[in-house]
Design a protein around this motif. Sequence first.
Motif, PDB file in Angstrom:
ATOM      1  N   VAL A 184      85.748   0.322   6.811  1.00 44.04           N
ATOM      2  CA  VAL A 184      85.260   1.634   6.391  1.00 44.04           C
ATOM      3  C   VAL A 184      85.356   1.800   4.878  1.00 44.04           C
ATOM      4  O   VAL A 184      84.440   2.312   4.234  1.00 44.04           O
ATOM      5  N   TRP A 376      89.045   4.365  13.060  1.00 42.42           N
ATOM      6  CA  TRP A 376      87.679   4.533  12.564  1.00 42.42           C
ATOM      7  C   TRP A 376      87.271   6.005  12.621  1.00 42.42           C
ATOM      8  O   TRP A 376      86.713   6.538  11.656  1.00 42.42           O
ATOM      9  N   LEU A 377      87.575   6.674  13.723  1.00 48.08           N
ATOM     10  CA  LEU A 377      87.231   8.090  13.854  1.00 48.08           C
ATOM     11  C   LEU A 377      87.986   8.951  12.847  1.00 48.08           C
ATOM     12  O   LEU A 377      87.399   9.855  12.219  1.00 48.08           O
ATOM     13  N   LEU A 379      89.180   8.027   9.969  1.00 48.81           N
ATOM     14  CA  LEU A 379      88.669   7.745   8.628  1.00 48.81           C
ATOM     15  C   LEU A 379      87.334   8.441   8.386  1.00 48.81           C
ATOM     16  O   LEU A 379      87.083   8.939   7.279  1.00 48.81           O
ATOM     17  N   GLN A 380      86.481   8.467   9.385  1.00 44.89           N
ATOM     18  CA  GLN A 380      85.207   9.168   9.220  1.00 44.89           C
ATOM     19  C   GLN A 380      85.432  10.659   9.001  1.00 44.89           C
ATOM     20  O   GLN A 380      84.762  11.294   8.171  1.00 44.89           O
ATOM     21  N   LYS A 383      86.995  11.127   5.516  1.00 41.40           N
ATOM     22  CA  LYS A 383      85.987  10.785   4.511  1.00 41.40           C
ATOM     23  C   LYS A 383      85.065  11.962   4.225  1.00 41.40           C
ATOM     24  O   LYS A 383      84.701  12.226   3.070  1.00 41.40           O
ATOM     25  N   HIS A 384      84.706  12.695   5.268  1.00 42.25           N
ATOM     26  CA  HIS A 384      83.798  13.822   5.087  1.00 42.25           C
ATOM     27  C   HIS A 384      84.522  15.091   4.642  1.00 42.25           C
ATOM     28  O   HIS A 384      83.904  15.980   4.059  1.00 42.25           O
TER      29      HIS A 384
END
Length: 432
Positions: A184, A376-377, A379-380, A383-384
């Motif tokens: 990511v 992963w979830l 981090l997404q 990130k936003h």
Amino acid sequence: MVGADTAWIIVATALVLFMTLPGLSLFYGGLVRARNVLSVFMHCYAIACLMSVLWFAFGYSIAFGDSSTGYWGGLGKSFLSGVDVNSLSGTLPEILFFAFQMTFAIITPALIVGAYVERIGFSFVLIFSSLWMLLCYAPVVHWIWGGGMLASGGILGDDGVVDFAGGIVIHTTVGMAALAAALVLGKRRGFGPAINIPHSIPLAVLGSSLLWLGWFGFNAGSALASGGVAGNTVIVTHLASSVSALIWAGLSWMRTGKPSIVATINGAIAGLAGITPASGFVSVEHAFVLAIAIGILSYRGVVLIRDKLKIDDSLDVSSVHGIAGIVGALGIGIFASTLINPAGVDGLLISGSLDQIWIQGVGIAVAAAMGFGGTWLLLQLIKHLIGIRVEPEQEDIGLDISEHAEQAYSDEEEFKLSLDEKLESSKKKSNS
């Protein structure tokens, strides 16, 4: 044995905390570039403090609270509700069991630091580590260990998945989380051999040595008693680390023409991580064989992930911890013996068999999916919300100055410019 068990777990608790502060801090800090060493220290130190509070508030309850579903322990033990010096975990005061497990909750998210060093903001470290410990780590603890002495439930533990000290719960989830984070985040600026040169190998060697020492508390302490299983665990832990270190040294010698101390200490850590799940179930001679597989496969993992796939897992966490932990957890299904651990786990005797290999594989797959997918979830989401990576000019300057306005080596020419001068100089370079 109550007094002896209590005394030993008090020592083991201190040893596991010692692994993060100062062990992991020095190990990771020595392996990064000089401009980022203090940021690594700050990450480990802040994680130790923050995870302690969160484990007290919610983590312990999620991991070891009573469950009717087997998926999580609920919030019944939040803020240690109902836990006092008179409640017991086997022969231990439950408050001591809480403290011992707290040190695991500290070091687990701290291990992931090695995957994202040198390119992330400090606020990200705090938010990600907090959410990851509560939403990824604590549930996996409950799934495998939560069906033990303190709680009902634990979907994987009830199905026969065993993990003596954290090869699945910790090292598999951490390894897959590291891989997700590297994918990511993307590569560091200037990714290549030049930025993988440690700024202080002596610091890293010292840190790895302290980790090795602390690992005796990590593994042998997981016996939760001071008897023969703990004694055997100390020996297999030490031997596995020694064998894996020699294998990494030999393989690096063959590959580069020179025996590398950095490879050697990474091999030692891989051996420690790999033997962790099996350390309470295997004999010394089987630990020797298992360590050979751990050393070879974890080293080849680094070559594959970093050198061939070009994935920038900064300090090779996915291989040193992830691959090593997976190999060790599968090794239980091959080498476990009731002669080593005649009491088994919750009365279930553990021995090597094809059925146990399959059961271990299912547990590994579930933990790996949680480690990778959950990370992963998260981090997404982060990130936003706030962003993850620092600005390019901040990364060029280094996180010590740009994030913390401090520097480790003020006598070096690299750090003589003021923060404003460095920022301005980097911006000019980026624009030119």
